[in-house]
Design a protein around this motif. Sequence first.
Motif, short mmCIF file in Angstrom:
data_model
loop_
_atom_site.label_atom_id
_atom_site.label_comp_id
_atom_site.label_asym_id
_atom_site.label_seq_id
_atom_site.Cartn_x
_atom_site.Cartn_y
_atom_site.Cartn_z
N THR A 3 99.70 -11.26 -21.16
CA THR A 3 98.68 -10.34 -20.03
C THR A 3 99.30 -10.29 -18.98
N ILE A 4 99.68 -8.75 -18.18
CA ILE A 4 100.11 -8.79 -17.41
C ILE A 4 98.62 -8.26 -16.68
N GLU A 5 99.23 -8.26 -14.93
CA GLU A 5 98.31 -8.08 -13.99
C GLU A 5 99.15 -7.81 -12.87
N HIS A 6 99.00 -6.54 -12.09
CA HIS A 6 99.41 -5.56 -11.28
C HIS A 6 99.02 -6.31 -9.83
N THR A 7 99.51 -6.02 -8.99
CA THR A 7 99.15 -6.66 -7.70
C THR A 7 100.53 -5.73 -6.67
N ASN A 12 102.74 -10.32 -12.54
CA ASN A 12 102.38 -10.90 -12.41
C ASN A 12 102.14 -11.79 -14.84
N GLN A 30 105.79 -1.76 -18.82
CA GLN A 30 104.81 -2.41 -17.42
C GLN A 30 105.64 -2.23 -15.63
#
Length: 120
Positions: A3-7, A12, A30
Amino acid sequence: MITIEHTPKLLNVAVLGDFTLSDFREFEQQMLHEIRFQGSVNLLLDLRDMVSHTVDVAWEEIKFTRAHAREFGRVAIVTDDQWLSWSAWLARLFAEAEIQVFSDYDEALAWSAPEAAGAQ
């Protein structure tokens, strides 16, 4: 699976189960996108739920890290696995990033946040 979370300035990534070559390719795409549009990017890798990875993933990771050695800011790795901790130490030979291993996710997040890293 990943899973990839962008901020802003932070990618992350959590690895769940087996870390496959297709998962690595997704991460690579990504990361390259973030580098292209953000410049240096901090990375938080949560490997607590990773079961295994293959040799081809390890080899691709080394090649990617060497090719983009100056484009990482801080790299926080969350794991209790001694082998992964040793691998993180080895990665320091190929990257100019600050790399640190954590057993606590919240500490890793606080350390890798762009504000903590001087908004790299």
